[in-house]
Design a protein around this motif. Structure first.
Motif, PDB file in Angstrom:
ATOM      1  N   UNK A  89       0.845  -1.198   0.000  1.00 47.66           N
ATOM      2  CA  UNK A  89       0.000   0.000   0.000  1.00 47.66           C
ATOM      3  C   UNK A  89       0.886   1.257   0.000  1.00 47.66           C
ATOM      4  N   UNK A  90       1.932   1.191   0.804  1.00 50.90           N
ATOM      5  CA  UNK A  90       2.815   2.353   0.895  1.00 50.90           C
ATOM      6  C   UNK A  90       3.548   2.604  -0.413  1.00 50.90           C
ATOM      7  N   UNK A  91       4.091   1.539  -0.930  1.00 51.58           N
ATOM      8  CA  UNK A  91       4.915   1.704  -2.126  1.00 51.58           C
ATOM      9  C   UNK A  91       4.084   2.192  -3.310  1.00 51.58           C
ATOM     10  N   UNK A  92       2.870   1.766  -3.359  1.00 45.21           N
ATOM     11  CA  UNK A  92       2.029   2.167  -4.489  1.00 45.21           C
ATOM     12  C   UNK A  92       1.220   3.426  -4.188  1.00 45.21           C
ATOM     13  N   UNK A  93       1.126   3.752  -2.889  1.00 41.92           N
ATOM     14  CA  UNK A  93       0.421   4.958  -2.508  1.00 41.92           C
ATOM     15  C   UNK A  93      -1.025   4.957  -2.950  1.00 41.92           C
ATOM     16  N   UNK A  94      -1.651   3.861  -2.748  1.00 41.93           N
ATOM     17  CA  UNK A  94      -3.032   3.748  -3.220  1.00 41.93           C
ATOM     18  C   UNK A  94      -3.997   3.668  -2.038  1.00 41.93           C
ATOM     19  N   UNK A  95      -5.207   3.931  -2.355  1.00 39.88           N
ATOM     20  CA  UNK A  95      -6.238   3.744  -1.338  1.00 39.88           C
ATOM     21  C   UNK A  95      -6.621   2.259  -1.268  1.00 39.88           C
ATOM     22  N   UNK A  96      -7.433   1.946  -0.281  1.00 34.04           N
ATOM     23  CA  UNK A  96      -7.821   0.546  -0.061  1.00 34.04           C
ATOM     24  C   UNK A  96      -8.445  -0.099  -1.281  1.00 34.04           C
ATOM     25  N   UNK A  97      -9.299   0.630  -1.938  1.00 38.65           N
ATOM     26  CA  UNK A  97     -10.026   0.028  -3.055  1.00 38.65           C
ATOM     27  C   UNK A  97      -9.092  -0.271  -4.222  1.00 38.65           C
ATOM     28  N   UNK A  98      -8.188   0.629  -4.482  1.00 38.87           N
ATOM     29  CA  UNK A  98      -7.278   0.383  -5.601  1.00 38.87           C
ATOM     30  C   UNK A  98      -6.269  -0.690  -5.237  1.00 38.87           C
ATOM     31  N   UNK A  99      -5.941  -0.727  -3.956  1.00 39.43           N
ATOM     32  CA  UNK A  99      -4.970  -1.741  -3.551  1.00 39.43           C
ATOM     33  C   UNK A  99      -5.485  -3.141  -3.886  1.00 39.43           C
ATOM     34  N   UNK A 100      -6.752  -3.243  -3.757  1.00 35.67           N
ATOM     35  CA  UNK A 100      -7.331  -4.533  -4.067  1.00 35.67           C
ATOM     36  C   UNK A 100      -7.055  -4.926  -5.521  1.00 35.67           C
ATOM     37  N   UNK A 101      -7.165  -3.934  -6.352  1.00 34.72           N
ATOM     38  CA  UNK A 101      -6.885  -4.197  -7.750  1.00 34.72           C
ATOM     39  C   UNK A 101      -5.422  -4.507  -7.987  1.00 34.72           C
ATOM     40  N   UNK A 102      -4.636  -3.812  -7.250  1.00 36.57           N
ATOM     41  CA  UNK A 102      -3.193  -4.048  -7.392  1.00 36.57           C
ATOM     42  C   UNK A 102      -2.878  -5.492  -6.998  1.00 36.57           C
ATOM     43  N   UNK A 103      -3.508  -5.898  -5.939  1.00 35.73           N
ATOM     44  CA  UNK A 103      -3.290  -7.263  -5.482  1.00 35.73           C
ATOM     45  C   UNK A 103      -3.612  -8.244  -6.615  1.00 35.73           C
ATOM     46  N   UNK A 104      -4.655  -7.904  -7.334  1.00 31.77           N
ATOM     47  CA  UNK A 104      -5.060  -8.749  -8.449  1.00 31.77           C
ATOM     48  C   UNK A 104      -3.928  -8.879  -9.449  1.00 31.77           C
ATOM     49  N   UNK A 105      -3.334  -7.769  -9.763  1.00 32.36           N
ATOM     50  CA  UNK A 105      -2.254  -7.788 -10.743  1.00 32.36           C
ATOM     51  C   UNK A 105      -1.088  -8.622 -10.226  1.00 32.36           C
ATOM     52  N   UNK A 106      -0.802  -8.416  -8.955  1.00 34.41           N
ATOM     53  CA  UNK A 106       0.300  -9.161  -8.354  1.00 34.41           C
ATOM     54  C   UNK A 106       0.013 -10.666  -8.448  1.00 34.41           C
TER      55      UNK A 106
END
Lengths: 225, 696
Positions: free
Chosen positions: A188-205
Motif C-alpha cells: 500500500x505504501x509503495x504504491x500509494x493507493x487507497x484501499x479500493x485500488x490496492x485490491x486491484x493491485x493485489x489482483x495484478x500481483x
C-alpha cells in the motif's frame, strides 16, 4: 512475493498454507495429526489420510484457515520440495532431537527456502521427540542459536506427549498474520493507493504469481532437481 | 494459400515489424508490438490505469474499437485457425499478413462463440447442475454472472489466436479475481452467502472453460503436445518399475487393494476426458482418495505423505494417462488459482506435479538400483523379474486360485455332507437289518408253534364223526351216473346234499384231491413238502409282507395238510379223513376260510349244475358223462387260480401248489382225452363208493 498469494481471502479471513518439511521418520505426520486431532478429535481422526489437513483457528479475532501440507521426507523426493513449498506462507522444519543428521537436514531446508522464497516465508524449527530427551543428540543451545540466526522460532515438541505443538502452530499463525499485514502495508505504501485500488493491485500481483507458479510447475521443477 | 484468399491485405514488411524496433514482427492486435513488447506495454498500461474492472472495460473497448476497422474475413472453422496458429509458430512472413486479417474477424468469433456454447452438451448439463444455485439467487445476480461469462468468452476468443497461452491464462486468472472482487463489492451480491459466491465462481469457471476447452486445451502454440509424448514415452520405458522399486507399500496380491489400484488408475485416466479444470482436479482428488484407501488397506492406518507420494508415482506410472502434461498445464493455467493453491484438490494436484516431476527426473539412484541395471531395464534388455504385468498375472492367478479353492471347499462340504448322509443311511440299514433279523427270529420263534398243531392231521382226523355226512354224497353221484347204481343210493346222496348244502359246495375240491393221488401226485408232494420248505416259505412271507404271519402260516399249513392228507390218500380211511379236514377247519379258522372260500365259492356255484343233471338224467350214458367230466377241469382251473392268488405272495409255497395244479391239470386233460382213464377213474370211484357204503 509469490508466497503472499491468497493470504487474505475475500471475506477477510486469512488463508495460510503451511508445509511440513524434514527428513523421513522425524515425526512430521505425527505432529500434524496430533495438532488436528486434539481439537477435532471425533471429526478428523477418522480421515483416511494424514498428509493434508485443514484447520480453522481464531486468533485475536482473526479467522485463520490453515492448510497444512505434509511432504514426503525421503531423500529421493528432496528435489520435489519446491513444488510443495511454492506459495506457502509458513514452513515447519521438523527434526528429531535424537538424530543429528535430521538437524543438518533442517539446515539444508532453511538454506533452500531462503534461496527460493526469500524472507517471505515464516519459519519454525521444531525439535520433535522430546519424550526421548535422554537420547538427545542435538543440543538445545545449538538449535536455539541456529534458529535465531536464520530468523526462525525454535520449538521443542513431542507428538507422543502432545507437548509444544499447539503453541508452535499458534506462534506460526501469529507470525504469518504479521507478515501478511506487513506485506499489505508495504504494498500500500509503495504504491500509494487507497484501499479500493490496492485490491486491484493485489489482483495484478496475483497474476504475476500465477505466471511464476506455472513456470515453477513445468520448468522450474526440472531445474530445481 | 492465405494470400490467395485475401490478396488485398498485402502490406510492406516494415509495417509488420514491432513498434519497439526490437526486430521481431509486430501485430496489429498487439498495437503494432511484437508479443513480448506488447506484454510489457500492457503491464505498464494496467498499472497506469485503475485495476481489473477497468481493465475489463479496456478489453471491451478494444473489442468495440476493433470492430470498426475490421474487414470481415470468414474463417470460422476451428481447424483452420489451429493450422494458422501452428504456422504462426513457424513465423512465416506471409503469416503476419494473415494475422492482420485474422485479427479482424470478430463477427465470426461471435458466431464461433455461439457455436461453441450451443454445441457442447456439457454446458446444458452444467446449467442443470447449477440450476438449484441459480434458483436461489436473485435475477440481477444471474444477469451479472451471464454478462461476465459472455465478456470473458468474447475476450478469450478475441485473444485466442493472438497471445500466448500464458497470457490467456493471465487474462482468465485476472478475470476470476475480478469476478471474486465484484461479488464482494457489488450490492447485488450483498445477500449472497459466501458459500454461494464460491459456487458462482466455480460455475463461471466451469462454464467458460467448457466452452473454450477446444481452444485453450493443449493449444498448438505451446509445446504441450511434445511434452505429452515425451512423458508418455518415458512412462512406457519405465513400465518395469514396480512398487518395490518405489518403496511403495502396496499389497498387490490383495484383491481389494488391486481393485482400488484399478479404480485409482481409471480415475487418473478420467482426467483427460473432463473439460473444466475443476473437473480435472476432481478426478485427481478421486484418484488420490482411492490411493489413500488402498494405502490404508496396506499400511493399516492413515497414510502419511511419505507413503502417499510413492503410491501416486506408482499409479501414474501404471496409468500412463493420456496428454498428462497438457492436462496439468491446462489446470495450472486456467483453474482458479485460489483453488489450486489451497485445499485438498490443490494438495493432490501439487503431489501429482511432484510425481510427474519425479518420473521425468527419475534415475537409478531414486529407484535404489545399480546404474547398469537401470540402464539395462530402460533399454529393455532386461526385465526385472516382477514387473507389473507379471504381478497382474499373478493377481489374476491368485483370483482364479481363490475362486477354485472356494469351489473346492464347497464341493468338499457337499461331499462330507453326502458321506454323512451315506453313513446315516448305512446305519439305518444296519438297524433295519437287525430289526428285521430280530423280527424274523421272533417270527421263527413263533411259527413252529403255529405250524405244528396244524401239521398233525391226526388231530383233525379225530374230528371225523361230525363230518361223516360229507364224503357220502359225492361217491353216489359218480357211481349213479356211470355204473347205474341203485336209485336208493343216489337218493341217499341227494338227501345228504339237502341236509348239508355247504358240504355240496366243498365237494369238488375234495374230488380233485381225492382223484389226484392215484395219478402219482403224492410222490412229488412227498419230495417237495418237507417241514423245512414250509418254514422257508413262512420266513419269506413274514419278511416281505406286512401281513401277519398267522395268515400264511395257516394258509400253508392248509396246503400242507392237504398235501399231507394227499400223502395218505392211498388208504381209503386216510383219504376220507383228508377230505373231511378242509371242511372242518375252514369254518373254525377265519383266515383260511377267507382265502379258500373266495376260491371255492364260484366253483361252489358252478358245481351244483353238473350235479343236477346227474340227478335228472341218470341214464344219459357216456355222452352225459363226457359233458360232465369237464367240470373237473373247471375245478382244477379254479384251484389253479387259487394257487395264483397265493402265488403272488408265496413263492416257495406256490411252487408246491403249482405242482399240484399241474398234476391236477394233467389229470383233467387225461380224463378228457381218454375214456380209459375215465373208466379207471370210475372204477376207483366205485371202489371208494363201496368203501363208503361199507362204512355207512
Amino acid at each position: 512475493m509469490a508466497s503472499t498469494t491468497g493470504t487474505v481471502s475475500s471475506s477477510g479471513s486469512y488463508n495460510f498454507k503451511v508445509v511440513l518439511l524434514g527428513e523421513g521418520c522425524v515425526g512430521k505426520t505425527s505432529v500434524m495429526l496430533r495438532y488436528v486431532e486434539d481439537k477435532f478429535n471425533e471429526k478428523h481422526i477418522t480421515t483416511l489420510q494424514a498428509s493434508f489437513l485443514n484447520k480453522k483457528i481464531n486468533l485475536g479475532g482473526k479467522r485463520v484457515n490453515l492448510s497444512i501440507w505434509d511432504t514426503a521426507g525421503q531423500e529421493k523426493f528432496h528435489a520435489l520440495g519446491p513444488i510443495y513449498y511454492r506459495m506457502s506462507n509458513g514452513a515447519i522444519l521438523v527434526y528429531d532431537i535424537t538424530d543429528e543428521d535430521s538437524f543438518q537436514k533442517v539446515k539444508n531446508w532453511v538454506k533452500e527456502l531462503k534461496k527460493m522464497l526469500g524472507s517471505e516465508i515464516c519459519l519454525i524449527i521444531a525439535g520433535n521427540k522430546l519424550d526421548l530427551e535422554k537420547q538427545r543428540n542435538v543440543s538445545v543451545q545449538d538449535a536455539e542459536e541456529y534458529a535465531n540466526s536464520v530468523g526462525a522460532k525454535h520449538f521443542h515438541t513431542s507428538a507422543k506427549l502432545n507437548q509444544g505443538i499447539e503453541e508452535m502452530f499458534l506462534e506460526l499463525s501469529q507470525r504469518m498474520i504479521e507478515r501478511a499485514q506487513e506485506n499489505n502495508q508495504q504494498r500500500a505504501n509503495s504504491l500509494g493507493r487507497s484501499g479500493s485500488t490496492r485490491r486491484n493491485v493485489v489482483v495484478v500481483e496475483d497474476e504475476d504469481a500465477i505466471a511464476q507458479s506455472k513456470s515453477g510447475c513445468c520448468g522450474g521443477v526440472s531445474t530445481a532437481s | 494459400m492465405y494470400s490467395t484468399k485475401n490478396p488485398s491485405l498485402r502490406i510492406n514488411e516494415a509495417d509488420l515489424k514491432c513498434k519497439n524496433g526490437c526486430g521481431y514482427y509486430g501485430n496489429a492486435e498487439w498495437e503494432g508490438y511484437c508479443s513480448k513488447c506488447h506484454h510489457e506495454h500492457i503491464q505498464r498500461e494496467r498499472i497506469k490505469k485503475s485495476g481489473g474492472l477497468r481493465g475489463l472495460d479496456h478489453g471491451e473497448r478494444d473489442f468495440v474499437g476493433d470492430k470498426h476497422t475490421r474487414s470481415p474475413v470468414g474463417f470460422s472453422k476451428f481447424e483452420e485457425k489451429k493450422r494458422q496458429q501452428a504456422e504462426k509458430k513457424t513465423k512465416l512472413p506471409k503469416l503476419s499478413v494473415f494475422r492482420k486479417s485474422s485479427s479482424s474477424k470478430d463477427s465470426s468469433r461471435a458466431e464461433q462463440f455461439q457455436e461453441l456454447s450451443n454445441a457442447a452438451p456439457e454446458l446444458e448439463k452444467l446449467k442443470q447442475d447449477y440450476h438449484d444455485l441459480f434458483s436461489l439467487v436473485s435475477q440481477s445476480v444471474q444477469h451479472d454472472v451471464c454478462r461476465f461469462i459472455t465478456s470473458l468468452n468474447t475476450k478469450i476468443l478475441k485473444n485466442a489466436d493472438l497471445v500466448s497461452v500464458e497470457e490467456l491464462s493471465e487474462i482468465v486468472q485476472n478475470f476470476y479475481q475480478v469476478f471474486a472482487k465484484r461479488m464482494e463489492a457489488n450490492v447485488i451480491y450483498a445477500d449472497v452467502s459466501q458459500e454461494k459466491k464460491e459456487m458462482l465462481l466455480d460455475y463461471v469457471e466451469k462454464y467458460v472453460m467448457t466452452c473454450l476447452y477446444t481452444i485453450l486445451f493443449c493449444p498448438p502454440s505451446t509445446a504441450d503436445e511434445e511434452k505429452d509424448l515425451s512423458i508418455q514415452n518415458r512412462i512406457r520405458q519405465l513400465n518395469w518399475v514396480n512398487a518395490q522399486h518405489l518403496d511403495c507399500r502396496i499389497n498387490e496380491t490383495k484383491s481389494e487393494v488391486c481393485d482400488l489400484v484399478y479404480t485409482a488408475i481409471s480415475d487418473m485416466l478420467g482426467m483427460d476426458s473432463a473439460k473444466a479444470p475443476q473437473d480435472k482436479l476432481n478426478c485427481v482428488v478421486r484418484c488420490c482418495r482411492n490411493i489413500f484407501l488402498l494405502l490404508q488397506q496396506s499400511v493399516g492406518g492413515p497414510a502419511s505423505a511419505d507413503e502417499f507420494l510413492p503410491a501416486l508415482i506408482f499409479i501414474v506410472l501404471k496409468a500412463n494417462p493420456a496428454r498428462l502434461k497438457s492436462n496439468i498445464n491446462y489446470v495450472t493455467r486456467f483453474c482458479n488459482a485460489s483453488r489450486l493453491m489451497s485445499g485438498e484438490g490443490g494438495y493432490y494436484f501439487t503431489n501429482l506435479c511432484c510425481a510427474v516431476s519425479f518420473i521425468e527426473n527419475l534415475t537409478a539412484e531414486s529407484l535404489n538400483m545399480a546404474v547398469e541395471e537401470f540402464e539395462q531395464c530402460m533399454s529393455g534388455e532386461v526385465a526385472p523379474p516382477s514387473t507389473w504385468e507379471s504381478t497382474l498375472m499373478m493377481c489374476e492367478g491368485m483370483h482364479l486360485m481363490y475362486e477354485q479353492l472356494a469351489m473346492l471347499e464347497d464341493m468338499h462340504n457337499r461331499y462330507s455332507s453326502f458321506v454323512d448322509g451315506a453313513s446315516g443311511l448305512k446305519e439305518e440299514m444296519h438297524k433295519f437289518k437287525s430289526d428285521i433279523t430280530k423280527e424274523v427270529a421272533l417270527v421263527l420263534a413263533r411259527t413252529p408253534l403255529t405250524i405244528q398243531p396244524k401239521k398233525a392231521p391226526t388231530d383233525i382226523d379225530s374230528e371225523n364223526p361230525s363230518c361223516e355226512a360229507l364224503p357220502a354224497p359225492i361217491v353216489p353221484q359218480v357211481v349213479a351216473r356211470q355204473l347205474g347204481l341203485e336209485l336208493a343210493t343216489v337218493k341217499k346222496i341227494e338227501s345228504t346234499k339237502d341236509l348239508q348244502p355247504d358240504s355240496r359246495a366243498s365237494t369238488p375240491p375234495r374230488d380233485c384231491f381225492s382223484m389226484s393221488p392215484p395219478f402219482g401226485l403224492n410222490r412229488s408232494l412227498d419230495e417237495l413238502i418237507t417241514p423245512d420248505d414250509i418254514f422257508a416259505a413262512q420266513e419269506s412271507l413274514s419278511f416281505v409282507q406286512e401281513l401277519t404271519s398267522v395268515n400264511y402260516d395257516i394258509d400253508l399249513s392248509d396246503l400242507s395238510t392237504e398235501n399231507s392228507y394227499a400223502e395218505d390218500v392211498p388208504t381209503a380211511d386216510e383219504l376220507r379223513g383228508g377230505v373231511v379236514l378242509p371242511l372242518e377247519t375252514r369254518p373254525t379258522e377265519d383266515l383260511t376260510q377267507s382265502l379258500l372260500d373266495t376260491a371255492e365259492s364260484p366253483t361252489g356255484g358252478l358245481l351244483p349244475s353238473p350235479i343236477k343233471p346227474v340227478c335228472t338224467g341218470e341214464y344219459q350214458g357216456f355222452a352225459a358223462q363226457g359233458c360232465q367230466i369237464p367240470s373237473i377241469p373247471c375245478d382244477t382251473g379254479d384251484t389253479q387260480s387259487l394257487k395264483f392268488d397265493t402265488c403272488g405272495t408265496v413263492d416257495p409255497g406256490s411252487s408246491q401248489v403249482s405242482v399240484v395244479g399241474e398234476t391236477v391239470d394233467s389229470v383233467a386233460s387225461d380224463g378228457r382225452s381218454g375214456n380209459k382213464t375215465e373208466e379207471t377213474l370210475v372204477q376207483i370211484l366205485s371202489g371208494i363208493m363201496t368203501t363208503f357204503d361199507t362204512l355207512f
